[in-house]
Write an enzyme that holds these catalytic residues in place. Structure first.
Site, PDB file in Angstrom:
ATOM      1  N   ARG A  39       5.657   3.327   0.722  1.00 42.31           N
ATOM      2  CA  ARG A  39       6.398   3.534  -0.534  1.00 42.31           C
ATOM      3  C   ARG A  39       7.696   4.300  -0.321  1.00 42.31           C
ATOM      4  NH1 ARG A  39       5.354   3.452  -5.920  1.00 42.31           N
ATOM      5  NH2 ARG A  39       3.115   3.144  -5.637  1.00 42.31           N
ATOM      6  N   GLU A  74      -4.469  -7.694  -6.273  1.00 42.09           N
ATOM      7  CA  GLU A  74      -3.117  -8.241  -6.413  1.00 42.09           C
ATOM      8  C   GLU A  74      -2.961  -9.501  -5.554  1.00 42.09           C
ATOM      9  OE1 GLU A  74      -0.228  -4.388  -7.387  1.00 42.09           O
ATOM     10  OE2 GLU A  74      -0.202  -5.332  -5.420  1.00 42.09           O
ATOM     11  N   ASP A 102       1.471   4.007   2.802  1.00 43.05           N
ATOM     12  CA  ASP A 102       2.043   3.555   4.076  1.00 43.05           C
ATOM     13  C   ASP A 102       3.556   3.388   4.007  1.00 43.05           C
ATOM     14  OD1 ASP A 102      -0.395   3.497   5.293  1.00 43.05           O
ATOM     15  OD2 ASP A 102      -0.715   1.346   5.045  1.00 43.05           O
ATOM     16  N   GLY A 144     -11.271   3.651  -7.222  1.00 41.63           N
ATOM     17  CA  GLY A 144     -12.224   2.904  -8.053  1.00 41.63           C
ATOM     18  C   GLY A 144     -11.630   2.373  -9.335  1.00 41.63           C
ATOM     19  N   ARG A 202       0.864  -1.190   0.000  1.00 40.97           N
ATOM     20  CA  ARG A 202       0.000   0.000   0.000  1.00 40.97           C
ATOM     21  C   ARG A 202       0.890   1.226   0.000  1.00 40.97           C
ATOM     22  NH1 ARG A 202      -3.892   2.829  -1.809  1.00 40.97           N
ATOM     23  NH2 ARG A 202      -5.355   3.762  -0.283  1.00 40.97           N
ATOM     24  N   GLY A 203       0.864   2.001  -1.100  1.00 37.94           N
ATOM     25  CA  GLY A 203       1.839   3.056  -1.332  1.00 37.94           C
ATOM     26  C   GLY A 203       1.919   4.096  -0.250  1.00 37.94           C
TER      27      GLY A 203
END
Length: 921
Positions: A35, A97, A33, A63, A30-31
């Site tokens: 990245r 994913e 958090d 979305g 999750r970017g």
């Protein structure tokens, strides 16, 4: 803190992926958090370590659907690392994913590593804490898609159960955590997943790789294990890996504390293993050493922990490998199918041959393929020959001679015969045959010697190259054109040691020059399979160990020939008549078949090593020399005497002394009228066959049945005269076909007691109950009822095989159940047999083929009623041609006729019961 990584994360894939692996690692996260901190550190460390990493850099709007490019990247990755953070589950992208990663784990055996970043695995499993709140938030947004939410929930529960790593900001430094726990772990998995480049088309590699993996015991880190892989040259023992360490000291000092994988490829000398592996203490615990070789003996000397023999490819694997090389596809083009199958048959599953021949024939026409096939049969492909020659070159001279003899003459022959021949040649076969077997040049299967067809071709090519242009200068002759040239032109020389003559159909006649063999002083093997000669030889070498001649054209052998070194002597058909001069002292096998001019089996008293004496279908044979049973004879080795179908042979000689070696006596379809009471001196006899003896009148059945080792009896079939009975003082005789009872009584008491029972014959626990004088004459008929024959047996008899085929009785006597040792009962073609009410308690097979009157067989009924056979040993009942039984079985009412086929399958599987030729309509 870090969790211990379990085996589930490190298991090797069991099958190859259909997708190319373009990435080592796929990162799912999750970017917002991680990245710009943990993921950036991890990505940098991965790339610096040379690990190809896919990390998506696009931030999707809320979305938006996950792109096909990302799905493709997941499929093309060896490992997926999922970094779970508190907001991971609020992203539809991330959860999709996750679904795709778990799909690839299941389908392609992709390795998955979950990392729990500042959360606990239980938060993911139970969707609680910060991650649980994020998942609940996402659920409210897509509350209408309950099914998708369930999929995500199951995926989170599943991935949380995998062995992973837990990172906490208070306990671990990110960079140190990444280097210590992640990078090393990934490196080890990538090495495990990276295959060695062993072939362009690795057909059949995976299943053999799994076998080798089991031998390696990878799960054990507390041991050092050495595995030897051996096989025929060209089968694929080579892994194309070479050790490059310099010197023993370097290995000892640098590897003693390390867990290593060492591969010693294509080893052909023990010293190579000694210098490179030397002692297990040179390597750290958990090390694995693989040794590939063509010589199994090297592995035994080196005391490896496990040996694995690489097997040849099966037909389907072979066709695929060949097609990939020849056509670059899994199957041949339609017009090449039959030719490709011929190539597969020629290569016999040898990968090297399939690859070489496929490449050699690629792009050529069918006409060129046919021409090449004909060439291969005479002159093997040089690239295949070069590889196969390596094993041959490592043999000593005697071993090479034995290999070439097998390749040219003895492939498929019994091992004991070959051993005797080679021993007489001074080749030392006790050691040499094992050497050939260890070098994977021959195999021993069921007591017979075999070799791969391409190894046979290699051996024959070695011989051809001894003198490519003049066959008479070679050591061995086997090709029919070369044989014809040498024999018709008298081109043979002292170099010829062996010759096999097998002519094509229609070309069997050879115009033999009578001097053709004169120069072949060293000839050891002469085998004529099918050639007819216009004349006979006037000379044969006294070096011959094997003389096997089809339709020998003369009445006697050449006068110079004394055959003192002959081991095997066979004559089939022809004009041979005179054998009185035979003094073949070393012979072990003497066989005559269809020799219609042979009237007498000669004196064999000077052949102490004779093991088999066979004279089959010699229609004018009337006499067997008395030396067969003479007191003067020291014939201690004769095991088999076969005079079957010698229709003029009437008188079997007296056996004047105990013969402890003879185990098999065949007199089927002879004119023998009686067997002497002295037959009891054949104390080790276990097989006696008298089928079709139409003139047989008297048989000392009591003496025969008292033989301690007696197991197989074939007696009634074809004996057209009915069986009569008589007995004196407990001595029973089956008299067959005498015209009056007075004729039988003429056998007086003195005659019956001429022979004392052999001192070592059974008279105790194995004694057989026989008819005595009283019950012999109670019958109203002169004829011996077959039921009385069965009463001679008690529960201690050793008879295991009984052949009553062709007999004319109507009912198999119930006393058959007294044959407690009987395992096979042959009732074939008993056309008058109507019922079989009982069977022996330990019977395994009943063959009633051709019993077309048979209609009552309770054992079959028991099985069809699903009560099962009460005879646990019963494996088969053959009813081919038993029309009445077929009809009865077909009309049998099962509880539910619609389940008929299912019921029959149940019978077959549970009771191993086979009803021959019963086709379900």
């Amino acid at each position: 803190m870090a969790f211990q990584l379990g085996a589930s994360s490190s298991s090797l894939p069991s099958s190859p992926s259909i997708h190319p692996k373009n990435h080592d690692v796929f990162l799912s996260f999750r970017g917002k958090d991680v990245r710009h901190k943990f993921i950036s550190h991890l990505n940098r460390a991965l790339r610096q370590s040379g690990i190809k990493t896919y990390m998506d850099g696009v931030n999707l709007e809320r979305g938006e659907q996950i792109s096909s490019e990302v799905f493709k990247a997941i499929e093309e990755s060896r490992i997926s690392i999922i970094v779970f953070s508190k907001n991971y589950a609020e992203s539809k992208w991330c959860l999709d994913e996750l679904l795709k990663i778990l799909e690839c784990k299941k389908t392609f055996k992709q390795i998955v590593l979950p990392i729990f970043y500042e959360i606990k695995p239980s938060d993911v499993r139970d969707q609680k804490g910060g991650l649980g709140q994020a998942f609940t938030k996402l659920g409210k947004k897509i509350k209408d898609d309950i099914k998708l939410l369930e999929y995500w929930k199951e995926a989170l529960e599943e991935v949380a159960k995998l062995s992973g790593l837990e990172y906490t900001a208070f306990g671990d430094d990110e960079s140190e955590f990444i280097q210590k726990y992640i990078i090393g772990w990934i490196n080890s998995r990538i090495v495990n997943q990276t295959p060695l480049s062993v072939a362009m088309y690795p057909v059949g590699i995976d299943c053999r790789k799994r076998d080798i993996y089991q031998h390696l015991s990878i799960e054990r880190n507390d041991i050092i294990r050495i595995v030897g892989i051996f096989g025929t040259g060209g089968i694929g023992t080579s892994l194309d890996v070479r050790d490059t360490d310099k010197g023993i000291n370097v290995i000892k000092h640098r590897l003693c504390s390390k867990r290593v994988l060492l591969i010693l490829d294509d080893v052909d000398e023990v010293v190579q293993i000694e210098k490179l592996v030397g002692d297990r203490s040179w390597f750290g615990l958990g090390s694995r050493i693989i040794v590939t070789t063509r010589d199994q003996q090297l592995l035994k000397i080196s005391e490896v922990d496990s040996e694995y023999e690489l097997k040849l490819l099966g037909d389907n694997e072979a066709l695929r490998l060949f097609s990939l090389h020849a056509f670059k596809k899994d199957e041949p083009f339609d017009e090449y199918v039959d030719l490709a199958k011929q190539i597969i048959q020629y290569a016999k599953g040898l990968p090297l041959a399939l690859a070489v021949l496929g490449s050699d024939l690629k792009g050529k026409s069918t006409h060129q393929w046919k021409s090449a096939l004909n060439k291969y049969k005479n002159i093997p492909n040089r690239n295949i020959q070069k590889v196969c020659l390596v094993s041959y070159e490592g043999l000593d001279n005697n071993e090479k001679e034995m290999f070439l003899d097998i390749a040219c003459f003895f492939k498929g022959k019994p091992l004991p015969d070959i051993m005797n021949i080679f021993d007489s040649c001074g080749f030392f076969p006790n050691d040499g045959i094992d050497r050939l077997k260890d070098k994977c040049l021959i195999t021993i299967e069921g007591g017979f010697v075999w070799m791969h067809d391409l190894l046979q071709d290699m051996g024959r090519e070695i011989v051809r190259l001894e003198s490519p242009n003049e066959p008479g200068q070679r050591s061995r002759l086997f090709f029919h054109e070369d044989v014809r040239h040498v024999l018709e032109e008298s081109m043979g020389t002292n170099k010829v040691a062996g010759m096999i003559i097998e002519m094509p159909k229609g070309e069997e006649v050879i115009s033999l020059n009578s001097e053709a063999f004169v120069q072949m002083k060293r000839l050891r093997v002469l085998i004529n399979r099918n050639a007819s000669f216009s004349s006979g030889p006037n000379y044969l070498s006294n070096e011959l160990r094997v003389l096997d001649w089809f339709e020998y054209p003369l009445q006697s052998l050449p006068p110079n020939f004394h055959g003192n070194k002959l081991i095997i002597f066979k004559m089939r058909g022809g004009f041979i008549r005179e054998l009185s001069f035979i003094k073949f002292k070393n012979m072990t096998i003497m066989k005559f078949s269809d020799c219609d001019f042979l009237t007498k089996v000669p004196d064999v008293s000077s052949i102490p090593n004779l093991k088999e004496l066979i004279a089959k279908r010699c229609t004018n044979l009337v006499e067997v020399h008395n030396s067969i049973g003479s007191l003067d004879l020291k014939l201690r080795s004769l095991r088999s005497l076969d005079l079957g179908h010698c229709s003029s042979f009437r008188s079997f000689p007296e056996v004047g002394c105990e013969m402890k070696s003879l185990t098999r006596l065949i007199l089927s379809s002879t004119a023998v009228e009686e067997l002497p009471l002295s037959i009891g001196n054949l104390t080790k006899l276990d097989e006696l066959f008298l089928h079709g003896c139409k003139n047989l009148k008297r048989l000392p059945i009591n003496i025969i049945l008292q033989l301690q080792h007696f197991e197989s009896l074939g007696i009634f079939g074809g004996c057209t005269n009915r069986v009569k009975k008589m007995g004196y003082d407990g001595q029973s005789i089956l008299a067959i076909g005498s015209t009056t009872m007075e004729d039988e009584i003429s056998w007086n008491e003195e005659k019956l007691q001429e022979l004392e029972p052999p001192t070592n014959s059974s008279n105790g626990s194995n004694a057989l109950q026989v008819l005595n004088r009283q019950n012999c004459f109670q019958s109203e008929s002169n004829f011996f009822p077959i039921s009385s024959f069965f009463t001679m047996f008690d529960s201690s008899t050793t008879l295991t095989y009984l052949d009553l085929s062709g007999s004319e009785f109507v009912s198999l006597p119930t006393s058959i159940k007294g044959f407690v040792a009987l395992i096979e009962l042959d009732l074939r073609d008993c056309t008058k047999l109507e019922e079989i009410l009982e069977l022996p308690p330990n019977i395994e097979l009943v063959d009633a083929k051709g019993c077309n009157s048979l209609e009552r067989f309770p054992e079959v009924s028991r099985i069809l009623e699903f009560n099962g056979s009460h005879i646990k040993s019963l494996q088969g009942i053959v009813l081919n041609g038993c029309d009445k039984m077929h009809e009865k079985i077909w009309n049998y009412k099962v509880p539910n006729p619609s389940l008929w086929k299912v019921c029959m399958c149940l019978i077959l599987s549970l009771f191993e019961f086979y009803i021959g030729c019963m086709t379900l309509k």
